[in-house]
Design a protein around this motif. Structure first.
Motif, mmCIF file in Angstrom:
data_model
loop_
_atom_site.group_PDB
_atom_site.id
_atom_site.type_symbol
_atom_site.label_atom_id
_atom_site.label_comp_id
_atom_site.label_asym_id
_atom_site.label_seq_id
_atom_site.Cartn_x
_atom_site.Cartn_y
_atom_site.Cartn_z
ATOM 1 N N ASP A 35 21.317 42.048 53.635
ATOM 2 C CA ASP A 35 21.815 41.718 54.976
ATOM 3 C C ASP A 35 20.715 40.985 55.740
ATOM 4 O O ASP A 35 19.538 41.356 55.652
ATOM 5 C CB ASP A 35 22.175 42.989 55.754
ATOM 6 N N TYR A 36 21.124 39.971 56.507
ATOM 7 C CA TYR A 36 20.161 39.270 57.362
ATOM 8 C C TYR A 36 20.093 40.019 58.680
ATOM 9 O O TYR A 36 21.108 40.423 59.240
ATOM 10 C CB TYR A 36 20.624 37.830 57.592
ATOM 11 N N SER A 37 18.876 40.228 59.174
ATOM 12 C CA SER A 37 18.741 40.949 60.440
ATOM 13 C C SER A 37 19.378 40.151 61.563
ATOM 14 O O SER A 37 19.324 38.926 61.584
ATOM 15 C CB SER A 37 17.262 41.201 60.746
ATOM 16 N N GLY A 38 19.971 40.867 62.499
ATOM 17 C CA GLY A 38 20.629 40.196 63.617
ATOM 18 C C GLY A 38 22.139 40.281 63.489
ATOM 19 O O GLY A 38 22.693 40.903 62.590
ATOM 20 N N LYS A 39 22.823 39.635 64.410
ATOM 21 C CA LYS A 39 24.280 39.714 64.466
ATOM 22 C C LYS A 39 24.911 38.753 63.466
ATOM 23 O O LYS A 39 24.311 37.760 63.063
ATOM 24 C CB LYS A 39 24.771 39.399 65.880
ATOM 25 N N SER A 40 26.160 39.076 63.110
ATOM 26 C CA SER A 40 26.914 38.216 62.203
ATOM 27 C C SER A 40 28.045 37.548 62.968
ATOM 28 O O SER A 40 28.266 37.818 64.162
ATOM 29 C CB SER A 40 27.484 39.040 61.044
ATOM 30 N N PHE A 41 28.783 36.694 62.278
ATOM 31 C CA PHE A 41 29.893 35.996 62.934
ATOM 32 C C PHE A 41 30.938 36.986 63.442
ATOM 33 O O PHE A 41 31.721 36.667 64.346
ATOM 34 C CB PHE A 41 30.545 34.996 61.969
ATOM 35 N N ARG A 42 30.957 38.208 62.900
ATOM 36 C CA ARG A 42 31.944 39.199 63.350
ATOM 37 C C ARG A 42 31.662 39.657 64.774
ATOM 38 O O ARG A 42 32.583 40.034 65.501
ATOM 39 C CB ARG A 42 31.958 40.393 62.392
ATOM 40 N N THR A 80 11.578 42.278 45.123
ATOM 41 C CA THR A 80 12.614 41.622 44.320
ATOM 42 C C THR A 80 12.046 40.376 43.644
ATOM 43 O O THR A 80 12.256 40.152 42.448
ATOM 44 C CB THR A 80 13.812 41.240 45.212
ATOM 45 N N ARG A 81 11.315 39.589 44.419
ATOM 46 C CA ARG A 81 10.727 38.376 43.848
ATOM 47 C C ARG A 81 9.649 38.717 42.813
ATOM 48 O O ARG A 81 9.495 38.020 41.805
ATOM 49 C CB ARG A 81 10.174 37.498 44.966
ATOM 50 N N ALA A 82 8.932 39.809 43.050
ATOM 51 C CA ALA A 82 7.906 40.212 42.087
ATOM 52 C C ALA A 82 8.534 40.601 40.748
ATOM 53 O O ALA A 82 7.926 40.418 39.686
ATOM 54 C CB ALA A 82 7.093 41.373 42.645
ATOM 55 N N PHE A 83 9.746 41.129 40.791
ATOM 56 C CA PHE A 83 10.476 41.471 39.567
ATOM 57 C C PHE A 83 11.157 40.237 38.954
ATOM 58 O O PHE A 83 11.879 40.346 37.976
ATOM 59 C CB PHE A 83 11.510 42.559 39.852
ATOM 60 N N ASN A 84 10.943 39.065 39.580
ATOM 61 C CA ASN A 84 11.481 37.791 39.087
ATOM 62 C C ASN A 84 13.014 37.766 39.131
ATOM 63 O O ASN A 84 13.673 37.242 38.233
ATOM 64 C CB ASN A 84 10.994 37.493 37.659
ATOM 65 N N ILE A 85 13.567 38.359 40.191
ATOM 66 C CA ILE A 85 15.010 38.398 40.393
ATOM 67 C C ILE A 85 15.342 37.594 41.643
ATOM 68 O O ILE A 85 14.612 37.650 42.642
ATOM 69 C CB ILE A 85 15.502 39.853 40.558
ATOM 70 N N ALA A 86 16.432 36.832 41.577
ATOM 71 C CA ALA A 86 16.854 36.033 42.731
ATOM 72 C C ALA A 86 17.106 36.935 43.934
ATOM 73 O O ALA A 86 17.744 37.977 43.826
ATOM 74 C CB ALA A 86 18.118 35.247 42.383
ATOM 75 N N CYS A 87 16.605 36.510 45.081
ATOM 76 C CA CYS A 87 16.677 37.286 46.320
ATOM 77 C C CYS A 87 17.406 36.429 47.354
ATOM 78 O O CYS A 87 16.933 35.350 47.724
ATOM 79 C CB CYS A 87 15.259 37.634 46.773
ATOM 80 N N ILE A 88 18.586 36.888 47.849
ATOM 81 C CA ILE A 88 19.436 36.034 48.680
ATOM 82 C C ILE A 88 19.814 36.750 49.972
ATOM 83 O O ILE A 88 20.215 37.917 49.964
ATOM 84 C CB ILE A 88 20.724 35.639 47.916
ATOM 85 N N GLU A 89 19.705 36.048 51.084
ATOM 86 C CA GLU A 89 20.237 36.484 52.374
ATOM 87 C C GLU A 89 20.531 35.234 53.190
ATOM 88 O O GLU A 89 19.997 34.164 52.918
ATOM 89 C CB GLU A 89 19.244 37.400 53.101
ATOM 90 N N LYS A 90 21.414 35.362 54.196
ATOM 91 C CA LYS A 90 21.797 34.180 54.969
ATOM 92 C C LYS A 90 22.074 34.587 56.407
ATOM 93 O O LYS A 90 22.819 35.537 56.658
ATOM 94 C CB LYS A 90 23.037 33.516 54.356
ATOM 95 N N GLU A 91 21.467 33.854 57.329
ATOM 96 C CA GLU A 91 21.616 34.155 58.751
ATOM 97 C C GLU A 91 23.081 34.064 59.172
ATOM 98 O O GLU A 91 23.797 33.129 58.802
ATOM 99 C CB GLU A 91 20.769 33.200 59.586
ATOM 100 N N GLY A 92 23.513 35.050 59.968
ATOM 101 C CA GLY A 92 24.871 35.044 60.501
ATOM 102 C C GLY A 92 25.898 35.664 59.587
ATOM 103 O O GLY A 92 27.074 35.772 59.958
ATOM 104 N N PHE A 93 25.472 36.053 58.370
ATOM 105 C CA PHE A 93 26.406 36.637 57.414
ATOM 106 C C PHE A 93 25.850 37.962 56.898
ATOM 107 O O PHE A 93 24.639 38.192 56.887
ATOM 108 C CB PHE A 93 26.652 35.685 56.236
ATOM 109 N N GLU A 94 26.779 38.820 56.478
ATOM 110 C CA GLU A 94 26.378 40.086 55.896
ATOM 111 C C GLU A 94 26.291 39.957 54.387
ATOM 112 O O GLU A 94 26.877 39.056 53.780
ATOM 113 C CB GLU A 94 27.376 41.177 56.293
ATOM 114 N N ALA A 95 25.576 40.897 53.775
ATOM 115 C CA ALA A 95 25.413 40.873 52.322
ATOM 116 C C ALA A 95 26.759 40.859 51.616
ATOM 117 O O ALA A 95 26.935 40.176 50.597
ATOM 118 C CB ALA A 95 24.585 42.085 51.883
ATOM 119 N N ASP A 96 27.735 41.587 52.174
ATOM 120 C CA ASP A 96 29.055 41.659 51.526
ATOM 121 C C ASP A 96 29.708 40.283 51.435
ATOM 122 O O ASP A 96 30.404 39.976 50.455
ATOM 123 C CB ASP A 96 29.972 42.611 52.306
#
Length: 930
Positions: A68-75, A104-120
């Motif tokens: 989850d990106y910190s802060g509010k989402s479009f909802r 996550t990056r140290a384990f060499n795994i892709a790490c994804i988050e996006k402002e305004g959106f939730e992880a789901d």
């Protein structure tokens, strides 16, 4: 390999992993600088386990961890109150969020988050694109919101239970397939995320409706066809709110994301990079495990001692299959030895019902370590029914009750062993009836209440869902519901072991989580001085009960019935015809059609609606409405009190035993239930008469000691209102003084009714009542009521300043506080629309009412020691009043002792500008005493 058919994408719900790790492990800090790292440690262990477990033909080819990106989402743009009830992340977790991304990056795994959106939403988008490309998708999460994605090559895996969730699993959870999960969630809402849904409709009802009508929109369009009136009206009244809820719970599967799937390809970690990160975190154990896996030397970690094993004691998964069924004394003795060695135990009782004065003890559960719990069954029957065909034979594998209590009593009463429970007052009362005085205790419900009053309820299921990420076994799944429900002694022992031991296990885990956070939340003193010590005091009061005269109640019921008949005749005469007084529609026809009064509203079906607030407004204009109100109030007194109280008289004691909820009201006020003895109306003569049925046994008296205008005294102190302070110092009756000024009545001509109206003004104004509300309460024109309020603020200008300052504090801190440090959270203080006024009034009310509640709690906690050598029992607490049963010869002495305790209860913690004063009354019944 090109991404597509044959590929297997794993999408890890990183945010869920973080909170799971945080709640599962005890607090842990880096020795070199004190940085909190407990959640990072657990998170790294989960990632390492993921790497080690995923081998073979079903292993993922691609993987990403989504945050989850910190802060509010479009909802939040759609609905500002979305997730408004959620408390802020714990202070010691906040600095760990970026470290989990680094991990996550140290384990060499892709790490994804996006402002305004939730992880789901990110998971939904990636899952859909991968599935469209022909890949299999496994979502590592137990989040119910993600279940709408399941099917057609997409499945879920609950990593904590190692349980796969396919279409059948979704249907089991929601009662519908994945394609209709959003519709069901839109109806049921979500209290955790503050999704409103349809009031009163849960998952089961929502599933029934969707299965019957096919989809949500069809249901809303055809809502008028629903046979159940309440359900039909709910859908008609809340259609737009339900549609909004659907948009809130529906995941965005089409986010704009420029992310080549090649970047998600599963790769082994670079040992040097990973080991360097682990060493920086000072995770000695995990560093050694990783070095061993990659067959390299571990880097040196320059700390004097190994950390408290960052990989352990790893909080194991909650697994009901692993709990022990205690069948004999040898096994129970081994558990007792472990308890003595540990010095604490989580404890729970299972009984045949919720009435602690009548329920039988069915079994006892214990837990000494997370994941290590047992259940001791006592009186489970072989049959699951108690009808003519059921059996009362005891099931096999149970110990005799006397033997179990003989073994456990020394432990449960041992002052060196802490007993941990959830709502321990219930268990304490059950055990007291079996001769066991359990002490000392800790209570996870009260720990949560001290920290989170105003944010959520404090039941175990809520706390487990919120803080452990685990939904406990439902009691309804064992007992059923309605007329076919069984008691716990009819539950098969195998099922009871899983349920009961899980309760003890969860309670222990909650204790590990909540106890250390009392200090950081600055509420340790509140818990230790106002919450925990009140448990045995209330348990003793509730077990004592108060004697009630059934004959008095019966005579009152008959008298009320006769008076209601008189009201009916009077109403028939005013209306000029007979009608059904209990029919809101018929009352409405007379008021609005026949008499032509204004202010009426119709229901969706076209009938007139006559709720109490409408009648209260009309009562200022017409006797008919006032008399209907009187009829209804009398009807309520009869049904709720004079009739119902007779059913609450205990057959053995002849007394009524109410139960007090310590964590029921946000302000610290106690709530009385089964029966509610705090809301017996005292404004009317009939309401006051009900107290005549509460009597003193022969040779005793009831005494009532009541704080005099305590909330106004507290207001004068906290708002520093000199005029009000001076009035108290001069010994003036504040309500009478207000009446004299508001109504221009000389003090010597004051009547009880005029004073009562002034009292309503005093308390109404300081809690933000409007002219509209005051007019309704006093049955006077609105303009007159508003004039009273305006003159009141002119007389005491400091009150308005206090109200403004309190609201400002609540807006800044999202909480208010009592003088004793009790925190009442105000998450909706910035709400717009109809909630705004309520939230502000609640914030203004809480410090005053809460401080008064804290003072009487302090008095109650001190009372048992004060009256220990006197022939007296404390029976009831009703807001600012305490009621005692006292032997005739000791009445004066008890009053003196109790008054001293009550008047000095605020000190030494708080020194009020005005002294507290306590009025005392004596009588053969409660009405006489008060």
């Amino acid at each position: 390999m090109s991404f597509g058919k044959g590929c297997h994408l794993h999408l890890v719900d990183g945010s869920a992993f973080i909170f799971r790790a945080y709640h599962a492990l005890p607090p842990l800090t880096r020795k070199s600088d004190g940085l909190p790292i407990g959640a990072v440690a657990g998170f790294c262990n989960m990632l390492f386990k993921f790497i080690e477990d995923n081998a073979g033909p079903d292993a993922p080819t691609h993987v990403a961890v989504i945050f989850d990106y910190s802060g509010k989402s479009f909802r939040n743009d759609m609905y500002p109150l979305y997730k408004a009830n959620r408390p802020p992340a714990p202070e010691d977790l906040v600095p760990q969020f970026p470290l989990t991304r680094d991990a996550t990056r140290a384990f060499n795994i892709a790490c994804i988050e996006k402002e305004g959106f939730e992880a789901d939403d990110i998971i939904a988008t990636l899952a859909k694109r991968a599935n469209d490309a022909g890949a299999r998708v496994t979502i590592l999460s137990s989040d119910k919101d993600l279940m709408q994605l399941v099917g057609g090559g997409i499945e879920m895996l609950d990593p904590m239970k190692n349980k796969r969730i396919g279409v059948e699993g979704v249907e089991e959870k929601f009662g519908v397939g994945p394609d209709r999960v959003v519709d069901v969630q839109a109806l049921a809402g979500d209290s955790v995320d503050n999704v409103p849904g349809a009031p009163g409709i849960g998952i089961k009802t929502a599933a029934l409706l969707i299965n019957e009508f096919g989809d949500l929109e069809t249901l809303l369009e055809r809502a008028g066809e629903i046979k159940q009136p309440k359900r039909r009206q709910t859908l008609l009244d809340n259609a737009e709110q339900i549609r909004l809820s659907r948009e809130l719970v529906k995941l965005d599967e089409d986010m704009e994301m420029d992310l080549p799937f090649e970047e998600l390809e599963l790769k082994e970690p670079d040992p040097e990079t990973l080991l360097q990160f682990l060493a920086e975190m000072e995770f000695r154990t995990l560093t050694n495990r990783v070095a061993k896996k990659f067959e390299v030397d571990p880097p040196e970690i320059k700390i004097v001692e190994p950390e408290a094993d960052a990989s352990g004691p790893e909080m194991p998964d909650i697994n009901p299959e692993s709990y022990e069924w205690v069948k004999d004394a040898t096994t129970l003795t081994a558990w007792i030895d472990r308890i003595i060695g540990r010095g604490y135990v989580a404890f729970d009782t299972e009984t045949t019902g919720l009435d602690e004065m009548r329920a039988e003890l069915v079994g006892i559960s214990l837990a000494v370590e997370p994941g290590e719990a047992c259940y001791i069954p006592l009186i489970h029957k072989t049959s699951q029914t108690d009808d003519l065909f059921g059996s009362d034979d005891l099931a096999d594998g149970q110990m005799p009750l006397d033997e179990v209590l003989a073994l456990l009593k020394p432990v449960l009463e041992d002052p060196a062993i802490l007993k941990i429970g959830q709502n321990m007052k219930y268990d304490a009362k059950i055990l007291a009836r079996y001769g066991v005085d359990i002490a000392p205790i800790d209570d996870t419900m009260l720990m949560s209440y001290a920290q989170n009053a105003g944010l959520h309820n404090h039941g175990m299921d809520t706390l487990s869902d919120r803080y452990l990420g685990h939904t406990p076994i439902s009691i309804k799944s064992l007992l059923g519901s309605g007329k076919s429900a069984i008691t716990f002694d009819r539950v098969p022992v195998e099922d009871a072991v899983k349920y009961a031991a899980e309760d003890a296990d969860i309670t222990l885990r909650l204790w590990h989580y909540l106890k250390p956070r009392l200090h950081s939340a600055k509420v340790t003193r509140v818990y230790e001085r106002l919450e925990r010590p009140l448990v045995p005091v209330l348990a003793q009061m509730e077990m004592a009960g108060i004697k009630v005269d059934r004959d008095v109640l019966s005579r009152m019921s008959n008298a009320f019935a006769q008076k209601m008949s008189g009201f009916e005749a009077e109403l028939y005469e005013i209306a000029g015809k007979d009608f059904n007084v209990q029919s809101p529609a018929q009352v409405g026809e007379i008021l609005f059609d026949q008499m032509g009064l204004e202010g009426g509203k119709r229901t969706k079906s076209g009938q007139w609606s006559t709720p109490a607030d409408v009648l209260a407004d009309l009562a200022t204009e017409h006797d008919f409405a006032a008399r209907v109100l009187d009829y209804r109030q009398l009807q309520k007194l009869k049904s709720t009190y004079t009739d119902a109280l007779q059913d609450h008289i205990h057959p053995e004691t002849g007394r009524v035993h109410t139960s007090y909820s310590i964590a029921g009201a946000n302000t610290g006020r106690l709530a009385s239930t089964d029966p509610n003895l705090q809301n017996i109306p005292v404004r009317s003569e009939e309401g006051r008469r009900i107290r005549e049925a509460f009597v003193a046994p022969e040779g005793t008296k009831l005494i009532s000691l009541d704080y005099s205008q305590i909330e106004l005294r507290i207001l004068a102190h906290v708002a520093n209102i000199d005029a009000l302070k001076q009035a108290f110092r001069d010994g003036q009756d504040i309500h009478a003084m207000t009446a004299s000024e508001m109504f221009d009545v000389p003090m010597e001509e004051m009547t009880p009714d005029i004073r009562r109206q002034a009292k309503a003004i005093n308390f109404g104004v300081i809690y933000g009542i409007s002219g509209f509300g005051l007019a309704r309460n006093l049955r006077i024109p609105r303009s007159e009521a508003q004039g009273f309020i305006d003159r009141y603020f002119e007389r005491f200008p400091g009150i308005r300043q206090y109200m403004e300052d309190t609201v400002a504090f609540a807006k800044e801190h999202k909480r208010v506080e009592t003088l004793f440090g009790r925190q009442i959270h105000t998450p909706e203080i910035d709400a717009k629309g109809p909630h705004a006024g309520f939230a502000k009034r609640a914030a203004i009310n809480a410090p005053i009412q809460g401080t008064a509640a804290d003072i009487i709690r302090r008095a109650m906690i001190r009372m048992p020691d004060a009256i220990a050598k006197l022939p007296a029992k404390m029976l009831l607490q009703v807001h600012d009043e305490l009621i005692f049963e006292v032997e005739d010869g000791a009445v004066d002495e008890v009053i003196e002792v109790v008054r001293d305790v009550m008047e000095g209860a605020a000190e030494p913690a708080v020194k009020l500008d005005l002294p507290l004063t306590v009025d005392a009354g004596i009588g053969m019944n409660w009405a006489e005493a008060h």
